[in-house]
Design a protein around this motif. Structure first.
Motif, PDB file in Angstrom:
ATOM      1  N   TYR A   1       0.774  -1.217   0.032  1.00 29.43           N
ATOM      2  CA  TYR A   1       0.036  -0.144   0.111  1.00 29.43           C
ATOM      3  C   TYR A   1       1.052   1.176   0.124  1.00 29.43           C
TER       4      TYR A   1
ATOM      5  N   ASN B   1     -15.252   6.067  -7.423  1.00 25.42           N
ATOM      6  CA  ASN B   1     -15.646   5.916  -6.042  1.00 25.42           C
ATOM      7  C   ASN B   1     -17.218   5.539  -6.253  1.00 25.42           C
TER       8      ASN B   1
ATOM      9  N   ALA C   1      -9.677  -0.929  -3.945  1.00 20.46           N
ATOM     10  CA  ALA C   1     -10.079  -0.708  -2.351  1.00 20.46           C
ATOM     11  C   ALA C   1     -11.353  -0.850  -2.037  1.00 20.46           C
TER      12      ALA C   1
ATOM     13  N   HIS D   1     -11.733   5.439   1.213  1.00 25.36           N
ATOM     14  CA  HIS D   1     -10.289   5.610   0.474  1.00 25.36           C
ATOM     15  C   HIS D   1      -9.763   7.085   0.069  1.00 25.36           C
TER      16      HIS D   1
END
Length: 383
Positions: free
Chosen positions: A154, A193, A270, A274
């Motif tokens: 990450y 997203n 993810a 986020h």
């Protein structure tokens, strides 16, 4: 009326801000944290200190929780299946979350559903890296190549940019499979997203531009400037399709490359709030954190539309100026609309300790205000 208890595994800033979003709804949070000093452990009233890698600890923590969710993807997949077998709702579930835990599994599944990805495959050793590079054709030996450990990476960790076989030895020392990917010729990085609930309702936020410095997200611009409506729509539709195909519940960030020839390719996934969605705290009608809470509880999702034409998020990284509180006087006086979000972390060079959000009608002005505030808080500038 008894309000539900959300069990959050992981005590970082994502858990802290998700807890904050649940407070107006009266949602109770229970936290499994590594230490009492973790970002979320400082603000959540019910904290269990323990190791998320231990199944007995997870089972004990899950007692009294109505649902389990996460601020990271590192809980062993088999432990999550054990919790589901115990009758505990886990959102996102292990069959979805494994695609954010293991990059090899992710690439294989994205290939299967026809999602556009960079050329890739698992490689066995440095010589195999050279073979992969050569498979790409083109001029020379096919280098450079991106190497990634399939688990555990990450913020640029677990990722290597290699220019030759001699550079390719370090990734194999981690003892986990290594994924090779082509070096994509991209214009910029984007993020789509979305949030999806158990019964299939989903919302999509505007596609954003994410600017990285040394492999770490530095600035997010919402919406992505000069992105065509067609490509933005493709990115949102792709993220929604991935969420449905993988049965994601909660927030999903699909990190993307915008290529020079006008395509989008999936970089990473993810399945939690986020960094590319932090702008939504102040720039959207309903934040990513509030919608993640709603989703894991299967409540109707909130409006994802932006409140202003432009919102910019800049991460505040630790520097050589540890007392950031002293900087508030200048930052707040200079920009009364500025929103500062600090994580309660000790200041260390390069560490994410907070972020700022600015918004308005003029992108250049919004960018300058955010960058100035982040740099002043860090101590990079002093006037």
């Amino acid at each position: 009326m008894t309000f539900p208890v959300v069990g959050m595994v992981g005590g970082g800033q994502l858990a802290r801000m998700t807890h904050e979003a649940g407070i107006p709804l009266g949602i109770r949070f229970k936290l499994l944290s590594d230490t009492p000093q973790d970002s979320a452990a400082q603000v959540v009233s019910e904290v269990v200190i323990g190791d998320y890698r231990d199944l007995d600890t997870l089972r004990e923590f899950a007692r009294g929780c109505d649902v389990i969710t996460f601020d990271h993807e590192h809980v062993p997949t088999e432990h999550l299946r054990a919790l589901e077998a115990d009758g505990i709702p886990v959102r996102p579930g292990p069959d979805a979350l494994v695609h954010a835990q293991d990059k090899g599994v992710m690439r294989a599944r994205l290939d299967a559903i026809g999602a556009p990805c960079p050329r890739h495959r698992i490689v066995a050793d440095p010589a195999d890296v050279s073979a992969f590079a050569a498979e790409g054709g083109g001029e020379g030996d096919g280098y450079p190549v991106i190497l990634k450990t399939v688990r555990g990476g990450y913020d640029g960790k677990g990722v290597w940019f290699v220019r030759s076989e001699a550079d390719a030895h370090e990734p194999f020392q981690a003892g986990v499979p290594v994924l090779a990917e082509e070096k994509v010729d991209f214009v910029r990085e984007l993020a789509a997203n979305i949030v999806r609930s158990p019964h299939g309702q989903a919302v999509a936020y505007p596609v954003v531009e994410s600017r990285q410095v040394d492999g770490v997200c530095d600035t997010v611009i919402a919406p992505a400037p000069d992105l065509s409506a067609e490509l933005a729509g493709q990115a949102q539709e792709l993220a929604l399709r991935i969420a449905k195909e993988l049965d994601v519940v909660g927030h999903l960030a699909v990190e993307l490359f915008e290529t020079r020839d006008g395509r989008i390719l999936v970089n990473e996934l993810a399945m939690r709030p986020h960094n590319s969605g932090h702008w939504t705290q102040d720039g959207a009608v309903t934040s990513q954190f509030a919608n993640h809470v709603r989703a894991v509880l299967d409540l109707p999702l909130g409006d994802p539309r932006p409140r202003a034409p432009w919102t910019v998020m800049c991460n505040v990284l630790g520097g050589d100026f540890p007392d950031m509180y002293q900087a508030y006087l200048h930052c707040m006086a200079r920009d009364p609309q500025l929103k500062i979000h600090m994580y309660g972390k000790d200041v260390k060079p390069g560490r994410k300790v907070g972020h700022v959000n600015t918004f308005g009608d003029d992108l250049d002005d919004v960018l300058e205000r955010a960058r100035h505030a982040a740099d002043y808080l860090r101590g990079t500038i002093v006037e």
